[in-house]
Design a protein around this motif. Sequence first.
Motif, PDB file in Angstrom:
ATOM      1  N   ALA A  79       0.827  -1.208   0.000  1.00 20.50           N
ATOM      2  CA  ALA A  79       0.000   0.000   0.000  1.00 20.50           C
ATOM      3  C   ALA A  79       0.864   1.263   0.000  1.00 20.50           C
ATOM      4  N   GLU A  80       1.949   1.245   0.761  1.00 21.90           N
ATOM      5  CA  GLU A  80       2.846   2.407   0.799  1.00 21.90           C
ATOM      6  C   GLU A  80       3.541   2.608  -0.544  1.00 21.90           C
ATOM      7  N   ILE A  81       3.959   1.520  -1.177  1.00 20.60           N
ATOM      8  CA  ILE A  81       4.597   1.636  -2.484  1.00 20.60           C
ATOM      9  C   ILE A  81       3.616   2.191  -3.507  1.00 20.60           C
ATOM     10  N   GLN A  82       2.369   1.790  -3.427  1.00 20.21           N
ATOM     11  CA  GLN A  82       1.361   2.279  -4.364  1.00 20.21           C
ATOM     12  C   GLN A  82       1.155   3.792  -4.249  1.00 20.21           C
ATOM     13  N   LEU A  83       1.479   4.367  -3.103  1.00 24.05           N
ATOM     14  CA  LEU A  83       1.282   5.805  -2.897  1.00 24.05           C
ATOM     15  C   LEU A  83       2.437   6.647  -3.434  1.00 24.05           C
ATOM     16  N   VAL A  84       3.651   6.139  -3.445  1.00 26.85           N
ATOM     17  CA  VAL A  84       4.801   7.005  -3.741  1.00 26.85           C
ATOM     18  C   VAL A  84       5.670   6.525  -4.893  1.00 26.85           C
ATOM     19  N   ALA A  85       5.511   5.299  -5.344  1.00 25.71           N
ATOM     20  CA  ALA A  85       6.421   4.757  -6.359  1.00 25.71           C
ATOM     21  C   ALA A  85       5.840   4.929  -7.763  1.00 25.71           C
ATOM     22  N   PRO A  86       6.697   4.945  -8.780  1.00 24.19           N
ATOM     23  CA  PRO A  86       6.222   4.990 -10.162  1.00 24.19           C
ATOM     24  C   PRO A  86       5.423   3.742 -10.512  1.00 24.19           C
ATOM     25  N   ALA A  87       4.682   3.830 -11.620  1.00 27.82           N
ATOM     26  CA  ALA A  87       3.776   2.737 -12.002  1.00 27.82           C
ATOM     27  C   ALA A  87       4.524   1.433 -12.215  1.00 27.82           C
TER      28      ALA A  87
END
Length: 270
Positions: free
Chosen positions: A119-127
């Motif tokens: 969930a955290e990666i989905q908020l800040v990382a590129p697609a």
Amino acid sequence: MNGFRQYIEGNPEVFAALVAFLAIGGGLLGSVIGARIQANGGRDQAAAAREAAQIAAESQRVAALWSVRQVQVAQFIQSARELVAVSALLYRSGGDDVGLRDLGDRLEAASRAMALGLAEIQLVAPAGVVVAATRVAHSAKRFQSMTLLWGPHLAARVALRRLSSGEDRAVGGAARAAMRVLDDRHSGVTSCREALAAVDGLGEGHVQLLGGRHRRRASDRQIRVWRNGWERDFNDAMVALVLAARGMLKSGGDVAPAPLQRRRRWWQAA
């Protein structure tokens, strides 16, 4: 023009007044020009200060985002590997109730940590990184689910086979007889459990796993083949995530943010 010059020469007091007027006017004009130049310089200095502040703020933002992404991806990778590693222990757990409860708690903690990390990666990382991380999470959960389904059963089969080849002939004979009953597709639950209960040294958990109503029909070899496939899929997904994360973090090169393009001043060379 000659008449004006003759008039000035013939009237020295007018000439003196004209000189004074020109001196005052020149001074005023110089002051106005100087003030204008100074005002322009002040605006340029203010603009330069704003640009410097923007560059500093952008650098801080990029550095902070880089750090957050690095930490979150690393934690996610660790939690996914923990989930798979703990799941693999089920292949050695057999029917030990205490051991299964302990592994269950560890699996639940690792699963929650991995879900939070995704969930955290989905908020800040590129697609691209999000897609790679999602694939890792799905692969890890599939490994966990399949291991919960087949792991303890395989461990119990291994325990039974070990007893069948042990030094105690009586136990070995009972274990081999139980294996024949289990392999017979026509055997009922009662007959399976009776045959397993006759094997001295086989725990109650093993009996429940191997002799249950919904006992598994897959061979030990087939379960191992499946496990290797699930593990290989997870490793491939993890490699793709690491490569995507390294690209995001620019691990192979300079990670400093590119400076903002400064505007050229009118007095600077073209």
